[in-house]
Design an enzyme around this catalytic site. Structure first.
Site, PDB file in Angstrom:
ATOM      1  N   ARG A 103       0.839  -1.204   0.000  1.00 19.48           N
ATOM      2  CA  ARG A 103       0.000   0.000   0.000  1.00 19.48           C
ATOM      3  C   ARG A 103       0.872   1.250   0.000  1.00 19.48           C
ATOM      4  O   ARG A 103       1.714   1.425   0.867  1.00 19.48           O
ATOM      5  CB  ARG A 103      -0.918   0.014   1.221  1.00 19.48           C
ATOM      6  CG  ARG A 103      -1.817  -1.181   1.268  1.00 19.48           C
ATOM      7  CD  ARG A 103      -3.238  -0.853   1.678  1.00 19.48           C
ATOM      8  NE  ARG A 103      -4.054  -2.061   1.502  1.00 19.48           N
ATOM      9  CZ  ARG A 103      -4.751  -2.329   0.410  1.00 19.48           C
ATOM     10  NH1 ARG A 103      -4.770  -1.484  -0.589  1.00 19.48           N
ATOM     11  NH2 ARG A 103      -5.434  -3.462   0.314  1.00 19.48           N
ATOM     12  N   GLY A 132      14.250  15.544 -14.843  1.00 24.61           N
ATOM     13  CA  GLY A 132      15.174  15.574 -15.988  1.00 24.61           C
ATOM     14  C   GLY A 132      16.220  16.651 -15.728  1.00 24.61           C
ATOM     15  O   GLY A 132      15.910  17.662 -15.087  1.00 24.61           O
ATOM     16  N   GLY A 150      18.000  19.121 -17.363  1.00 22.25           N
ATOM     17  CA  GLY A 150      17.834  20.544 -17.684  1.00 22.25           C
ATOM     18  C   GLY A 150      16.692  21.176 -16.913  1.00 22.25           C
ATOM     19  O   GLY A 150      16.782  22.330 -16.470  1.00 22.25           O
ATOM     20  N   PRO A 199      31.808  16.944 -14.919  1.00 19.82           N
ATOM     21  CA  PRO A 199      31.774  15.513 -14.582  1.00 19.82           C
ATOM     22  C   PRO A 199      31.992  15.335 -13.079  1.00 19.82           C
ATOM     23  O   PRO A 199      32.596  16.192 -12.437  1.00 19.82           O
ATOM     24  CB  PRO A 199      32.973  14.960 -15.363  1.00 19.82           C
ATOM     25  CG  PRO A 199      33.912  16.120 -15.486  1.00 19.82           C
ATOM     26  CD  PRO A 199      33.066  17.358 -15.542  1.00 19.82           C
ATOM     27  N   GLU A 227      33.086  10.004 -13.458  1.00 20.36           N
ATOM     28  CA  GLU A 227      32.847  10.282 -14.881  1.00 20.36           C
ATOM     29  C   GLU A 227      34.125  10.798 -15.551  1.00 20.36           C
ATOM     30  O   GLU A 227      34.414  10.453 -16.701  1.00 20.36           O
ATOM     31  CB  GLU A 227      31.715  11.308 -15.026  1.00 20.36           C
ATOM     32  CG  GLU A 227      30.339  10.744 -14.680  1.00 20.36           C
ATOM     33  CD  GLU A 227      29.259  11.785 -14.398  1.00 20.36           C
ATOM     34  OE1 GLU A 227      28.091  11.385 -14.282  1.00 20.36           O
ATOM     35  OE2 GLU A 227      29.567  12.991 -14.266  1.00 20.36           O
ATOM     36  N   ASP A 250      22.534  18.443 -10.320  1.00 21.05           N
ATOM     37  CA  ASP A 250      21.749  19.439 -11.076  1.00 21.05           C
ATOM     38  C   ASP A 250      21.691  20.769 -10.317  1.00 21.05           C
ATOM     39  O   ASP A 250      21.747  21.840 -10.923  1.00 21.05           O
ATOM     40  CB  ASP A 250      20.308  18.938 -11.305  1.00 21.05           C
ATOM     41  CG  ASP A 250      20.253  17.723 -12.213  1.00 21.05           C
ATOM     42  OD1 ASP A 250      21.196  17.536 -13.008  1.00 21.05           O
ATOM     43  OD2 ASP A 250      19.268  16.967 -12.126  1.00 21.05           O
ATOM     44  N   ASN A 291      17.745  18.036   1.858  1.00 19.79           N
ATOM     45  CA  ASN A 291      16.323  17.764   1.660  1.00 19.79           C
ATOM     46  C   ASN A 291      16.093  16.334   1.188  1.00 19.79           C
ATOM     47  O   ASN A 291      16.935  15.749   0.516  1.00 19.79           O
ATOM     48  CB  ASN A 291      15.746  18.706   0.605  1.00 19.79           C
ATOM     49  CG  ASN A 291      15.775  20.131   1.075  1.00 19.79           C
ATOM     50  OD1 ASN A 291      15.509  20.419   2.230  1.00 19.79           O
ATOM     51  ND2 ASN A 291      16.129  21.026   0.187  1.00 19.79           N
TER      52      ASN A 291
HETATM   53  N1  LIG Z   1      27.244  13.753   0.954  1.00 20.06           N
HETATM   54  C1  LIG Z   1      27.367  15.044   0.606  1.00 20.06           C
HETATM   55  N2  LIG Z   1      27.599  15.997   1.563  1.00 20.06           N
HETATM   56  C2  LIG Z   1      27.729  17.290   1.244  1.00 20.06           C
HETATM   57  N3  LIG Z   1      27.666  17.761  -0.017  1.00 20.06           N
HETATM   58  C3  LIG Z   1      27.441  16.867  -1.016  1.00 20.06           C
HETATM   59  C4  LIG Z   1      27.278  15.470  -0.761  1.00 20.06           C
HETATM   60  N4  LIG Z   1      27.062  14.838  -1.934  1.00 20.06           N
HETATM   61  C5  LIG Z   1      27.067  15.805  -2.894  1.00 20.06           C
HETATM   62  N5  LIG Z   1      27.303  17.024  -2.344  1.00 20.06           N
HETATM   63  C6  LIG Z   1      27.370  18.332  -3.021  1.00 20.06           C
HETATM   64  O1  LIG Z   1      26.811  18.255  -4.316  1.00 20.06           O
HETATM   65  C7  LIG Z   1      27.817  18.494  -5.321  1.00 20.06           C
HETATM   66  C8  LIG Z   1      27.615  17.540  -6.483  1.00 20.06           C
HETATM   67  O2  LIG Z   1      27.654  16.229  -5.994  1.00 20.06           O
HETATM   68  P1  LIG Z   1      28.259  14.957  -6.758  1.00 20.06           P
HETATM   69  O3  LIG Z   1      29.715  15.093  -6.905  1.00 20.06           O
HETATM   70  O4  LIG Z   1      27.738  13.779  -6.014  1.00 20.06           O
HETATM   71  O5  LIG Z   1      27.600  15.142  -8.189  1.00 20.06           O
HETATM   72  P2  LIG Z   1      26.960  14.060  -9.165  1.00 20.06           P
HETATM   73  O6  LIG Z   1      27.652  12.757  -8.978  1.00 20.06           O
HETATM   74  O7  LIG Z   1      26.968  14.670 -10.509  1.00 20.06           O
HETATM   75  O8  LIG Z   1      25.481  14.006  -8.599  1.00 20.06           O
HETATM   76  P3  LIG Z   1      24.163  13.467  -9.310  1.00 20.06           P
HETATM   77  O9  LIG Z   1      24.055  12.059  -8.839  1.00 20.06           O
HETATM   78  O10 LIG Z   1      23.115  14.364  -8.754  1.00 20.06           O
HETATM   79  O11 LIG Z   1      24.359  13.593 -10.788  1.00 20.06           O
HETATM   80  C9  LIG Z   1      29.151  18.316  -4.602  1.00 20.06           C
HETATM   81  O12 LIG Z   1      30.156  19.076  -5.201  1.00 20.06           O
HETATM   82  C10 LIG Z   1      28.809  18.777  -3.182  1.00 20.06           C
HETATM   83  O13 LIG Z   1      28.824  20.197  -3.101  1.00 20.06           O
HETATM   84 MG   LIG Z   2      25.744  14.132 -12.183  1.00 23.94          MG
END
Ligand SMILES: Nc1ncnc2c1ncn2[C@@H]1O[C@H](COP(=O)(O)OP(=O)(O)OP(=O)(O)O)[C@@H](O)[C@H]1O
Ligand SMILES: [Mg+2]
Length: 309
Positions: free
Chosen positions: A31, A41, A43, A186, A190, A256, A289
């Protein structure tokens, strides 16, 4: 100075349906609570992040069928300006379910529907007509689209003098870099894949980024490092910004949010040091969040004050 204009492009958007349930048990009826719908997405999220910061952008996205109509309605409700490219096939839906018992989130992603040749041409045509300072290309490509599709879009936008920002991965990213763009973001994994290694350590990142810059793949390389923050590299500057310590709820949308923050800061003619600081603050604020929500602007402001201080 007038802020610069921004267009974001989402070729493979999704209608995100989220819910909560108690616990995952096979064969039993599970449930779920009343669902929440969000426009998803790459963008689209970047446009949402820019709007949260008080900026504006035009969100260009594909939309088909009833799911597409709902996506369009959600985007209008968000107050985002948009240009819709209609597709015959329906917009995909993604399903996100949060298990209360274990506080775990399950994210079911579906492939994007096929885009016809005419629709592909239409996307390129729209891009060739847009007038903007920045174009943000973000997210995955639909099944069946060639891996050089983003490259074609980047070429088209560059021909109109638009600065192209790209957040994608794999072969699509590699192809885009043959054309050369303004900024790429990246994450460290990546970047490793891109240069053909299994793993990169932080001290190796700047060198790898510099190599991409000297190859003319990008003018600005921002490598995000998850909880470690991010590093911004150009021909002349390097800025490493540590992520502030916060209580993490969900990292969904962190990338994003970061791109949204950086592009907004660029459009406001901020220094590159501030661009990366704001990007990191937006990314980190997004982790505070739950679920698909991005960040609260109050959190970004507080984290940014802490960084300056
Ligand atoms: N566990 C965390 N604690 C604090 N800041 C974080 C954490 N994870 C991500 N961030 C913040 O978010 C930014 C982008 O995160 P990340 O390097 O995980 O990008 P990503 O792998 O492209 O993420 P996504 O999965 O959203 O594409 C980081 O540079 C950092 O500022
Ligand atoms: Mg990413």
């Amino acid at each position: 100075m007038k802020p610069n204009s921004i267009i974001t492009l989402t070729i493979n958007p999704s209608l995100d349906k989220s819910t909560h349930f108690n616990s995952l048990i096979a064969e039993q009826k599970i449930r779920c609570e009343k669902p929440r719908y969000d426009a998803g997405g790459g963008g689209i999220n970047v446009s949402k992040a820019i709007a949260k910061l008080g900026g504006s952008s035009t969100c260009v996205f594909t939309s088909g069928g009833s799911s597409g109509e709902m996506l369009e309605e959600l985007i209008t409700k968000e107050g985002l300006e948009s240009t819709v490219i209609k597709t015959k096939n329906w917009t995909r839906e993604n399903f996100i379910a949060f298990e209360n018992a274990t506080k775990s989130q399950y994210r079911f992603g579906f492939p994007g529907n096929e885009i016809s040749d005419d629709e592909k041409d239409k996307i390129i045509e729209v891009v060739s007509k847009v007038k903007a300072d920045y174009l943000v290309i973000s997210g995955s490509l639909n099944e069946g689209l060639p891996t050089d599709f983003y490259q074609k879009i980047a070429e088209t936008a560059k021909a109109s003098g638009i600065k192209v920002v790209v957040d994608t991965s794999g072969e699509s990213l590699r192809k885009v870099l043959e054309t050369g763009v303004y900024l790429i973001k990246p994450n460290i994994g990546e970047l490793a894949k891109l240069i053909g290694v299994d793993h990169l350590e932080l001290p190796e990142v700047e060198k790898a980024a510099k190599q991409l810059i000297s190859n003319k793949s990008a003018e600005i390389v921002v490598v995000s490092l998850g909880p470690e923050g991010a590093i911004l590299v150009t021909k002349d500057e390097t800025h490493l910004v540590k992520a502030p310590k916060v209580e993490k709820k969900s990292t969904v949308g962190a990338g994003d949010s970061m791109v949204g923050g950086m592009v907004w800061a660029l459009s406001q003619n901020k220094s590159l040091k501030e661009v990366i600081q704001i990007g990191v603050c937006c990314g980190t604020a997004a982790t505070m969040n739950e679920g698909t929500q991005l960040f609260k602007v109050e959190d970004v402001k507080r984290l940014f004050e802490g960084m300056k201080g």
